[in-house]
Design a protein around this motif. Structure first.
Motif, short mmCIF file in Angstrom:
data_model
loop_
_atom_site.label_atom_id
_atom_site.label_comp_id
_atom_site.label_asym_id
_atom_site.label_seq_id
_atom_site.Cartn_x
_atom_site.Cartn_y
_atom_site.Cartn_z
N GLY A 104 0.84 -1.18 0.00
CA GLY A 104 0.00 0.00 0.00
C GLY A 104 0.88 1.24 0.00
N VAL A 105 0.32 2.38 -0.39
CA VAL A 105 1.09 3.62 -0.51
C VAL A 105 0.44 4.71 0.33
CG1 VAL A 105 1.81 5.46 -2.08
CG2 VAL A 105 1.97 3.05 -2.80
N HIS A 126 -4.38 5.11 -10.21
CA HIS A 126 -4.67 4.03 -9.28
C HIS A 126 -5.74 4.49 -8.28
CE1 HIS A 126 -0.89 2.57 -10.90
NE2 HIS A 126 -0.27 3.63 -10.42
N PRO A 127 -6.41 3.55 -7.61
CA PRO A 127 -7.37 3.92 -6.56
C PRO A 127 -6.70 4.72 -5.45
CG PRO A 127 -7.65 1.62 -7.17
CD PRO A 127 -6.39 2.09 -7.85
N PHE A 128 -7.41 5.73 -4.97
CA PHE A 128 -6.83 6.65 -3.98
C PHE A 128 -7.93 7.08 -3.01
CE2 PHE A 128 -5.35 10.77 -2.41
CZ PHE A 128 -4.02 10.50 -2.10
N LEU A 167 -7.42 2.31 6.37
CA LEU A 167 -6.77 1.04 6.70
C LEU A 167 -7.14 -0.04 5.69
CD1 LEU A 167 -5.02 -0.53 8.72
CD2 LEU A 167 -7.10 -0.97 10.06
N ALA A 168 -8.42 -0.10 5.34
CA ALA A 168 -8.87 -1.10 4.37
C ALA A 168 -8.24 -0.88 3.00
CB ALA A 168 -10.40 -1.06 4.26
N ALA A 169 -8.10 0.39 2.60
CA ALA A 169 -7.48 0.70 1.31
C ALA A 169 -6.03 0.23 1.27
CB ALA A 169 -7.57 2.19 1.03
N LEU A 170 -5.30 0.45 2.36
CA LEU A 170 -3.91 0.02 2.40
C LEU A 170 -3.80 -1.50 2.38
CD1 LEU A 170 -2.38 2.53 5.00
CD2 LEU A 170 -2.07 2.52 2.50
N LYS A 171 -4.72 -2.17 3.04
CA LYS A 171 -4.69 -3.63 3.03
C LYS A 171 -5.01 -4.19 1.64
CE LYS A 171 -5.64 -4.40 7.94
NZ LYS A 171 -6.57 -4.97 8.95
N ARG A 172 -5.69 -3.37 0.82
CA ARG A 172 -5.93 -3.75 -0.58
C ARG A 172 -4.77 -3.32 -1.47
NH1 ARG A 172 -11.13 -1.47 0.61
NH2 ARG A 172 -10.56 0.38 -0.62
N LYS A 211 0.46 -1.11 10.99
CA LYS A 211 -0.56 -2.15 10.83
C LYS A 211 -0.56 -2.79 9.44
CE LYS A 211 -3.71 -0.09 14.22
NZ LYS A 211 -5.02 0.61 14.42
N THR A 212 -0.01 -2.11 8.44
CA THR A 212 -0.12 -2.60 7.07
C THR A 212 1.21 -2.82 6.37
OG1 THR A 212 -0.24 -0.37 6.12
CG2 THR A 212 -2.32 -1.39 6.83
N GLY A 213 2.29 -2.25 6.90
CA GLY A 213 3.57 -2.35 6.21
C GLY A 213 3.63 -1.51 4.95
N ALA A 214 2.78 -0.51 4.85
CA ALA A 214 2.72 0.32 3.65
C ALA A 214 3.99 1.16 3.50
CB ALA A 214 1.49 1.24 3.72
#
Length: 289
Positions: A104-105, A126-128, A167-172, A211-214
């Motif tokens: 994730g970014v 990209h989705p943002f 959070l959900a966006a980063l996990k995607r 939480k996501t490693g982004a």
């Protein structure tokens, strides 16, 4: 609305010229705007007393006016024409590499230049997802929504549901945007130095990254001279943020400072960055028994 759309069609050099005049009108208007701008700028250490500070202040006044007027073309012109205002990028390959690695970014976008261009440029590719606090004026709210929520951009509320959406966006493995230099609300921030003075700094970036490693990047939209458009600068956050909230906030502020030093006149110095939110103790206050 028709008049605003008509003004949005004016050439960007002309609009920026109008913005310079507007910047000076706002500066000389009653209120604390000009005082706060001077205090924040002069106490930043970015200029020396006398000629250098006066010159930087004059530039800042003009750039502040430009930042207001340019919202018309950025929000109201057709999306494809807005994207053409981005004349180039530096470091965008780091974002592409992070996405290719399945990360994730987190786009950390300080109030520098035309920061509104960043989410539009990203969302064209990209989705943002970004947080959004509706203004009180219905007309401005409609303009903001129409201007920001284009391409693959999604706006979410500035509350717990919005944080969950980020959070959900980063996990995607998608991208999100964070404004790092806003004053955090009570309980959502820590005191950390910003240009040598304490600023109540949000801790959201560190929490989301942990939480996501982004991957996280500072991104600035430089406003080019003579209305030529904008150049996006990407600076990677090389190492993960510390787990300690205060240390992480200090690192974020340090990164913002580094970007501001590159474009000092284009920073939003009129913002009350060092204010104390309600219910938050000052950093030197003793803890309650």
């Amino acid at each position: 609305m028709f008049l605003l759309k008509l003004l949005a069609r004016l050439p960007l050099p002309l609009l920026h010229g109008i913005g310079i005049v507007l910047g000076w009108l706002i500066y000389w208007a009653p209120g604390r705007h000009s005082e706060r701008m001077r205090n924040n700028l002069f106490e930043s250490g970015l200029c020396t007393p006398g000629h250098d500070c006066r010159r930087l202040l004059r530039q800042t006044i003009g750039e502040t006016g430009k930042s207001i007027v340019e919202l018309l073309p950025v929000w109201l012109r057709p999306y494809d024409k807005v994207l053409k205002l981005v004349r180039g990028t530096s470091g965008w390959e780091y974002i592409d590499a992070a996405r290719a690695a399945g990360k994730g970014v987190i786009v950390i976008a300080p109030h520098i230049g035309c920061f509104e261009m960043i989410n539009l440029y990203y969302a064209a590719r990209h989705p943002f997802t970004a947080m959004y606090k509706p203004p009180r004026q219905p007309v401005l709210d409609a303009l903001m929504l129409a201007g920001r929520q284009r391409g693959q951009a999604t706006l979410v509320p500035t509350d717990l549901s919005g944080v969950r959406a980020l959070l959900a966006a980063l996990k995607r493995h998608e991208g999100i945007g964070i404004l790092p230099d806003q004053v955090a609300t009570g309980g959502d921030g820590v005191w950390a130095p910003f240009f040598g003075r304490p600023a109540y700094t949000p801790t959201l970036v560190a929490s989301l990254q942990r939480k996501t490693g982004a991957a996280a990047f500072f991104v600035a939209a430089e406003r080019l001279s003579w209305g030529r458009g904008y150049h996006l600068h990407v600076v990677p956050l090389d190492t993960p943020l510390p787990e300690d909230k205060t240390a992480a906030a200090a690192r974020i502020n340090q990164g913002v400072e580094e970007v501001v030093r590159r474009f000092p006149a284009q920073y939003m110095w009129s913002y009350n960055r060092h204010k104390r939110p309600g219910g938050v103790a000052l950093p030197d206050d003793p803890p309650e028994a």
